[in-house]
Design a protein around this motif. Sequence first.
Motif, PDB file in Angstrom:
ATOM      1  N   UNK A 110     -32.067  16.366  12.920  1.00 51.75           N
ATOM      2  CA  UNK A 110     -32.955  15.586  13.750  1.00 51.75           C
ATOM      3  C   UNK A 110     -31.962  16.605  15.456  1.00 51.75           C
ATOM      4  N   UNK A 111     -32.856  17.268  15.458  1.00 54.55           N
ATOM      5  CA  UNK A 111     -33.322  18.020  16.579  1.00 54.55           C
ATOM      6  C   UNK A 111     -32.536  17.167  18.389  1.00 54.55           C
ATOM      7  N   UNK A 112     -32.186  17.329  19.598  1.00 59.70           N
ATOM      8  CA  UNK A 112     -31.804  17.141  20.005  1.00 59.70           C
ATOM      9  C   UNK A 112     -31.793  18.417  21.924  1.00 59.70           C
ATOM     10  N   UNK A 113     -32.720  18.759  22.209  1.00 61.44           N
ATOM     11  CA  UNK A 113     -32.548  20.165  23.186  1.00 61.44           C
ATOM     12  C   UNK A 113     -32.632  19.496  24.731  1.00 61.44           C
ATOM     13  N   UNK A 114     -31.934  20.153  25.541  1.00 62.54           N
ATOM     14  CA  UNK A 114     -31.338  19.473  27.611  1.00 62.54           C
ATOM     15  C   UNK A 114     -32.322  20.594  27.800  1.00 62.54           C
ATOM     16  N   UNK A 157     -36.504  24.423  25.617  1.00 62.01           N
ATOM     17  CA  UNK A 157     -37.681  25.558  25.236  1.00 62.01           C
ATOM     18  C   UNK A 157     -37.670  26.561  24.392  1.00 62.01           C
ATOM     19  N   UNK A 158     -36.228  26.528  24.304  1.00 57.35           N
ATOM     20  CA  UNK A 158     -36.061  27.257  22.441  1.00 57.35           C
ATOM     21  C   UNK A 158     -36.615  26.231  21.638  1.00 57.35           C
ATOM     22  N   UNK A 159     -36.549  24.788  21.483  1.00 57.31           N
ATOM     23  CA  UNK A 159     -36.508  24.338  20.111  1.00 57.31           C
ATOM     24  C   UNK A 159     -38.006  23.912  20.544  1.00 57.31           C
ATOM     25  N   UNK A 160     -39.086  24.373  21.477  1.00 57.57           N
ATOM     26  CA  UNK A 160     -40.903  23.848  21.463  1.00 57.57           C
ATOM     27  C   UNK A 160     -41.214  25.196  20.814  1.00 57.57           C
ATOM     28  N   UNK A 161     -40.296  26.592  21.637  1.00 63.28           N
ATOM     29  CA  UNK A 161     -40.728  27.562  21.137  1.00 63.28           C
ATOM     30  C   UNK A 161     -41.411  27.447  19.320  1.00 63.28           C
ATOM     31  N   UNK A 162     -39.724  27.253  18.973  1.00 64.81           N
ATOM     32  CA  UNK A 162     -39.206  27.018  17.820  1.00 64.81           C
ATOM     33  C   UNK A 162     -40.623  26.205  16.765  1.00 64.81           C
ATOM     34  N   UNK A 163     -40.695  25.468  17.140  1.00 65.68           N
ATOM     35  CA  UNK A 163     -41.890  24.640  16.588  1.00 65.68           C
ATOM     36  C   UNK A 163     -43.347  24.601  16.393  1.00 65.68           C
ATOM     37  N   UNK A 164     -43.521  25.542  17.399  1.00 68.95           N
ATOM     38  CA  UNK A 164     -44.917  25.933  17.708  1.00 68.95           C
ATOM     39  C   UNK A 164     -45.512  27.515  16.834  1.00 68.95           C
ATOM     40  N   UNK A 165     -43.849  28.319  16.721  1.00 72.20           N
ATOM     41  CA  UNK A 165     -43.922  28.958  16.392  1.00 72.20           C
ATOM     42  C   UNK A 165     -43.589  29.406  14.210  1.00 72.20           C
ATOM     43  N   UNK A 167     -45.542  34.483  30.857  1.00 73.68           N
ATOM     44  CA  UNK A 167     -45.692  33.461  29.969  1.00 73.68           C
ATOM     45  C   UNK A 167     -45.956  33.215  27.824  1.00 73.68           C
ATOM     46  N   UNK A 168     -44.738  34.545  27.469  1.00 72.23           N
ATOM     47  CA  UNK A 168     -44.802  33.883  26.456  1.00 72.23           C
ATOM     48  C   UNK A 168     -43.874  32.960  26.089  1.00 72.23           C
ATOM     49  N   UNK A 169     -42.823  33.142  26.665  1.00 70.21           N
ATOM     50  CA  UNK A 169     -41.920  31.461  26.329  1.00 70.21           C
ATOM     51  C   UNK A 169     -42.404  30.112  27.197  1.00 70.21           C
ATOM     52  N   UNK A 170     -43.536  30.365  27.251  1.00 64.02           N
ATOM     53  CA  UNK A 170     -43.937  29.236  28.232  1.00 64.02           C
ATOM     54  C   UNK A 170     -44.842  28.824  26.778  1.00 64.02           C
ATOM     55  N   UNK A 171     -45.451  26.794  26.387  1.00 67.95           N
ATOM     56  CA  UNK A 171     -45.454  25.982  25.633  1.00 67.95           C
ATOM     57  C   UNK A 171     -46.527  25.203  26.183  1.00 67.95           C
TER      58      UNK A 171
END
Length: 393
Positions: free
Chosen positions: A188-192, A197-205, A300-304
Motif C-alpha cells: 500500500x502506498x501513501x504519498x504526501x 504527484x509522483x505516485x499519480x504519474x506512476x499509476x496513470x503511466x 503540463x507533462x507532470x499534471x494528472x
Amino acid sequence: MGFFAINYMTGLSTVFAILMVYYTFIVSQKPKIYTGNRKMRKFLKDHVEYSQKIYWPAPLIWNGILQSIFAVTDRLPKKLKLPYNREIVKLRDGGQVGLDFLAAEKIVNGNKLTVLLLPGLTSSAQTSYVKSLVMAITKAGANVHVLNNRGIGGVPLTTAKSFSAATINDLIDILEHLNIKYSGEKIFIIGTSFGGITLNRYLTKEPEAARTRILGALIISSVFDLEGCSKCIETPITKYLINYPICEDLKRRMQYYDDILNDQPWYNVEKMKKCKTVRDFDREITSQSYGFKSDVDYYAECSTIKKLHLLPVPLYSLNAIDDPIQYGKYLPIDEAEAENSNLTLITTRHGGHLGFLEGLSPFRKKNFHFMEKFTQDFVQAVLHHQEEFVTNA
C-alpha cells in the motif's frame, strides 16, 4: 466610566459569541466525499470513522496559510529521531535512494501490511510530519518504508540527476526492489504533497505494472494540476510566506552538490541564484535538466488532472479546500465523480497544506492531529478489510 466599561465588555462578549458560532457551524465541518464509485464510498462509510467525523481546526490558526506554516513546528521536534533501519537502494542509472524501515508496533490476528511512504519535495524520513505519519502507520499495525529521495535525508547524490516529478523511473526501481523483497506481495502506498504527484504519474503511466504490485493508495495534500499550483503559490501573501522559502531551500540543496553538477550544460549557478520563486527554479533548472522546453511544458507533462480515468487501483485523496498550494477549485471533482471512478476525494474546509492541525494552542507540540488520526484509521481499515478494499478496483 462604568457605563462605557459595561458596553465594552458587552461588545467583546458579542464578538466572541459570533466567532464561536462561526467556528462551530462554518469552520468546523465533516469532510465532504466526492466519488462516483459506490464501493469506495461504502468502504469509507463502513470502516474509516474519521471520514465521517467533524474536523475541528486549531481555532487560533484555522487559516490555510497559517495551518501550512505551523504544520512542521506544531508536530514532533527535530531532536526526536525515529529508530529506522536504512537500506540504500541502487537505481538503474547509477543513482541511489534510501529506504528507512520501521516495523509495526504489533501484529493483530496475523494481518500484515507493508506501506511505502513517499514524502514531500524537500522532506525526508526525519521531517516532522513524516515522523508523525510513520507513527500513525506503525500504530495501525503496518510496517513502513519511507523513501529518502536522491540527495535528501543524508543520501549522497551520486549522479547529476536529482529527483523530479518529470520522471517515475526511481519509483519503478523502488517498487521492483520491494516486489523482490516481499516475494510479489502487494504493498500500500501513501504519498504526501510531491510524493503524491509522483505516485499519480506512476499509476496513470504504468497501470498494468501497478495492478500487480499495489493494493491501492492514499495521497495527502497532493497536487493534480501543477500550473494551477503555480498560480496558487504566486498570490501575494503565499508568495512571500511559502513560495520564496521553498525556492531558497531548493537552491541550497542544489548548491550543496555543486561539485557534481557544475559540468552539466543545464546547471547555471548564476541563473539559479537569481531564482526567487518555484516557477523560476523550474524554468531555469528543473525543466532544463529533464529536457523540457519550458516550465509550462514541464507542468503540463507532470499534471494528472485529465488522466485520472486511467487509475488502475483505488486512490483516496485527502485535501483541504484552503490549501494555499492547491486551492479547492483545482481539485478534480468531476473526474472523481465519474461513474466507477477509481478516485475518491475526501475534502475538509480547512487544514492547509499537510496541516490539518487541532488543539487550542498553536505553540504546543502534538504528535497526532486530524491528518495522523485519519491515516491511522485508514491504514487499519485496509489492514483488516483488505479483501473488501481491493474489490473497489
